[in-house]
Design a protein around this motif. Sequence first.
Motif, PDB file in Angstrom:
ATOM      1  N   UNK A  81       0.856  -1.189   0.000  1.00 52.64           N
ATOM      2  CA  UNK A  81       0.000   0.000   0.000  1.00 52.64           C
ATOM      3  C   UNK A  81       0.889   1.235   0.000  1.00 52.64           C
ATOM      4  N   UNK A  82       0.851   1.985  -1.081  1.00 58.53           N
ATOM      5  CA  UNK A  82       1.727   3.142  -1.268  1.00 58.53           C
ATOM      6  C   UNK A  82       0.917   4.436  -1.218  1.00 58.53           C
ATOM      7  N   UNK A  83       1.590   5.510  -0.824  1.00 56.47           N
ATOM      8  CA  UNK A  83       1.020   6.851  -0.904  1.00 56.47           C
ATOM      9  C   UNK A  83       1.933   7.710  -1.760  1.00 56.47           C
ATOM     10  N   UNK A  84       1.348   8.615  -2.538  1.00 52.29           N
ATOM     11  CA  UNK A  84       2.159   9.469  -3.412  1.00 52.29           C
ATOM     12  C   UNK A  84       1.508  10.831  -3.551  1.00 52.29           C
ATOM     13  N   UNK A  85       2.342  11.861  -3.662  1.00 52.09           N
ATOM     14  CA  UNK A  85       1.849  13.210  -3.919  1.00 52.09           C
ATOM     15  C   UNK A  85       1.503  13.970  -2.666  1.00 52.09           C
ATOM     16  N   UNK A  86       0.530  14.843  -2.782  1.00 54.64           N
ATOM     17  CA  UNK A  86       0.204  15.785  -1.714  1.00 54.64           C
ATOM     18  C   UNK A  86      -0.252  15.097  -0.434  1.00 54.64           C
ATOM     19  N   UNK A  87      -0.819  13.908  -0.540  1.00 54.31           N
ATOM     20  CA  UNK A  87      -1.300  13.210   0.647  1.00 54.31           C
ATOM     21  C   UNK A  87      -0.154  12.872   1.597  1.00 54.31           C
ATOM     22  N   UNK A  88       1.082  12.840   1.102  1.00 57.33           N
ATOM     23  CA  UNK A  88       2.249  12.578   1.944  1.00 57.33           C
ATOM     24  C   UNK A  88       2.752  13.834   2.642  1.00 57.33           C
ATOM     25  N   UNK A  89       2.062  14.973   2.449  1.00 58.90           N
ATOM     26  CA  UNK A  89       2.454  16.282   2.987  1.00 58.90           C
ATOM     27  C   UNK A  89       3.565  16.928   2.170  1.00 58.90           C
ATOM     28  N   UNK A  90       3.713  16.539   0.907  1.00 57.90           N
ATOM     29  CA  UNK A  90       4.641  17.168  -0.032  1.00 57.90           C
ATOM     30  C   UNK A  90       3.790  17.830  -1.119  1.00 57.90           C
ATOM     31  N   UNK A  91       3.871  19.151  -1.240  1.00 58.86           N
ATOM     32  CA  UNK A  91       2.861  19.874  -2.008  1.00 58.86           C
ATOM     33  C   UNK A  91       3.217  20.150  -3.463  1.00 58.86           C
ATOM     34  N   UNK A  92       4.443  19.935  -3.903  1.00 59.13           N
ATOM     35  CA  UNK A  92       4.853  20.363  -5.234  1.00 59.13           C
ATOM     36  C   UNK A  92       4.441  19.362  -6.304  1.00 59.13           C
ATOM     37  N   UNK A  93       4.106  19.875  -7.487  1.00 60.15           N
ATOM     38  CA  UNK A  93       3.798  19.012  -8.628  1.00 60.15           C
ATOM     39  C   UNK A  93       5.013  18.168  -8.980  1.00 60.15           C
ATOM     40  N   UNK A  94       6.185  18.759  -8.955  1.00 64.07           N
ATOM     41  CA  UNK A  94       7.416  18.023  -9.259  1.00 64.07           C
ATOM     42  C   UNK A  94       7.587  16.844  -8.304  1.00 64.07           C
ATOM     43  N   UNK A  95       7.352  17.084  -7.014  1.00 64.45           N
ATOM     44  CA  UNK A  95       7.490  16.009  -6.032  1.00 64.45           C
ATOM     45  C   UNK A  95       6.444  14.925  -6.257  1.00 64.45           C
ATOM     46  N   UNK A  96       5.208  15.340  -6.594  1.00 60.89           N
ATOM     47  CA  UNK A  96       4.155  14.362  -6.860  1.00 60.89           C
ATOM     48  C   UNK A  96       4.532  13.457  -8.025  1.00 60.89           C
ATOM     49  N   UNK A  97       5.074  14.035  -9.089  1.00 59.36           N
ATOM     50  CA  UNK A  97       5.501  13.246 -10.247  1.00 59.36           C
ATOM     51  C   UNK A  97       6.617  12.282  -9.850  1.00 59.36           C
TER      52      UNK A  97
END
Length: 753
Positions: free
Chosen positions: A134-150
Amino acid sequence: MTWTLLIGLVGISAFLVATLLQRRAELSRMQEAIRTRDESERLGANEAQLQQPVIDLSRCLGCATCVAVCPEDGVLDLVHGQAEVVNGARCVGVAACERECPVGAITVTLANLDTRDDVPVLEETLEATGSPGLYLAGEVTAQALIKTAVEHGTAVAQDVAAQLEEHPGDDDAHTLDLLIVGAGPAGLACALEAKRLGLRAMTIEQEERLGGTVAKYPRRKLVMTLPVDLPMHGRLASRSYTKEELIDLWEDVAADHQLAIRHGEVFEGLERDPVSGRYTVHTKARRYQARNVCMAIGRRGVPRRLGIPGEDLPKVTYSLVDAASYEDRDLLVVGGGDAAVETALALAEQPGNHVTLSYRKDGFFRIRKKNEDRLLEAIEDQRIEVLYRSQLIRVQAEEVELSVEDDDGTISLLALENDDVFVMAGGVPPFEVLGKAGVSFDPSLRPPSRTKAPAERGTNLLSAVVGSLVATSAALIWAIAFSSYYLLPLDERPAHRLHDLLRPGAGLGLVFGILSVLLILVNLAYVLRRNPKINFRWGSLQKWMTSHVVTGVLALVTALLHGAMVPRDTNGGHAFYGLLILAVTGVIGRYVYAYVPRAANGRELELDEVQSELERIGEDWDHQSPRLSRFARERIRARIEKDRWGATILGRLFALARAPFEQRALLRDLSRAAEAEGLDEPSRLALLSLARRAHKTATATAHFEDLRSLLSTWRYLHRWGAALMVLLVIIHIVNALAFGGYFQSGSIPGGPR
């Protein structure tokens, strides 16, 4: 002589005037920075909701590179010569300050992770701790940038592929390798990378268009990005897109690569079979079987409701998609973040609208600087009316009712004619659904390396000192090896057998001179790399800083060897001494000067503690003796501020001389007031102890600042000394080429020139 004296006096006077004016401007700017920081703390806007910079004062040089490169004005500023976070709420997590700090003094991180229960507990692979697959990715991890989400989405697909390659399992056609929940930037990147790696993957999205949180932005909103590499597409052509441009691009990429995306599928939950390890994912329409699941559902969740009468009326909405559809209307926007301000600004641009912005606090400190500037302009032009310290309490068909707090604390009711209400109070994060899915938010489960903000790491001396040691040791070994030549008097050297090899104008002596010039050029390239206005971004600034130190030392020792170990009274000799001054001022600036601002900032923090303690004691006394409480607070605060921002060294010297007398007067007045109010002995002693500490700390802070100001002259010596040294080197080279002294003469033309 008299002309020289007169010109010198004029020059010195002009320098002193410029220095004092610059000093006054610096103190004024620093006072404003501290005022902003204190105001941010008062309003609860001193920390970002997600990421913000953490500064290691043991390393910070006060070079202000972080302030210059920060894309959001007002997050960082210099206080007592070192960087400080003055409004963390404005940080958007771009981390330009971390990348560009030349000494590695800044880390952009999630603050207070050891106590926060709103950040999921994840492994380094982005797997939920205790829930394999079960993985989490993007803003739900408390990282807000589009670059980080990608990057997150790409990393999840790669880890799933690696796990399946190591443990293939059975080939069940009805079981997906990877199910992706959400088609925002993280989900899209995950789907593209999964397609590239040949995984059997599918994406479910509750909306009819992909884009996630971005799709809910207002029409034509500019979406800022860093350089982003999208799997199977490559680097995005631009660093900024409008919302529509970015979503159109994503949809084209999804269509080109025939991604399996099912829209209108609302995620309801999942469970894991403890035997097979497979997940069953439930939506309103169907069930899915998958070996791995990536939750890329964003962080906003459902809009936050106010719980007031009339909130369910059709006129109340929680987002703005197209401001142009609202004209000639009375509009109320509720909220104090960027979304609320941008909504109010967009609506105010439409003809005939009357826009009121309601915010429960008395200032906007969580918004970006560009939004703050636009809002102030709109208020001045009377396009937006702002109601501070107000709350919406009732919505009716043709009007709204708000409670408004006056300056004296009085609450009054205000009714406004109204056609539409926009509640921009954020969203309720999907923590409940994630918790049921097996994601933990317990801070005690986080790995130790992620539970605390980075601690001080020292001054990062090792790499630069090792490089300098190697350079100077090599030069010393060389000098010892050829000491038979270097120890001779100048007039005896031409007869030595090594003269043609080691003299400045030929052989290795000339090579050392050329090498020294090249090292100076590399050393000065650091200045270009540090300038944010120059598009020269090769290599990290931290490595350039280390190179700056090492090449400076190397240039010095090669210049010494070029001059055959005998600096003379010539252009070359003066250039050598200029290099020496640069090395000394560089050491002062890098390793000595930094300590004094750190000490001053430490005193500033102690003053904050004193003021907090003063407030606490004052609150305890308010019901016993409000007059004494008010008197004590006013006197101690006045003492803390007195002489704190004085602009002249002379004034500070007088302040230092009278400090003991002022302390005795302060303690005497407070003691008399306490006795007159009948304060008991322990409370009176506590008050006097606090006053004594406040006086001592305020005095120390002011005079540490004086010392910092005095030591800051190293920068002027370093910069202008560098300019003069470069000029002397150029004159030296031109002179050598023009007169051919190095190439035609068999004697030493005066050492390094």
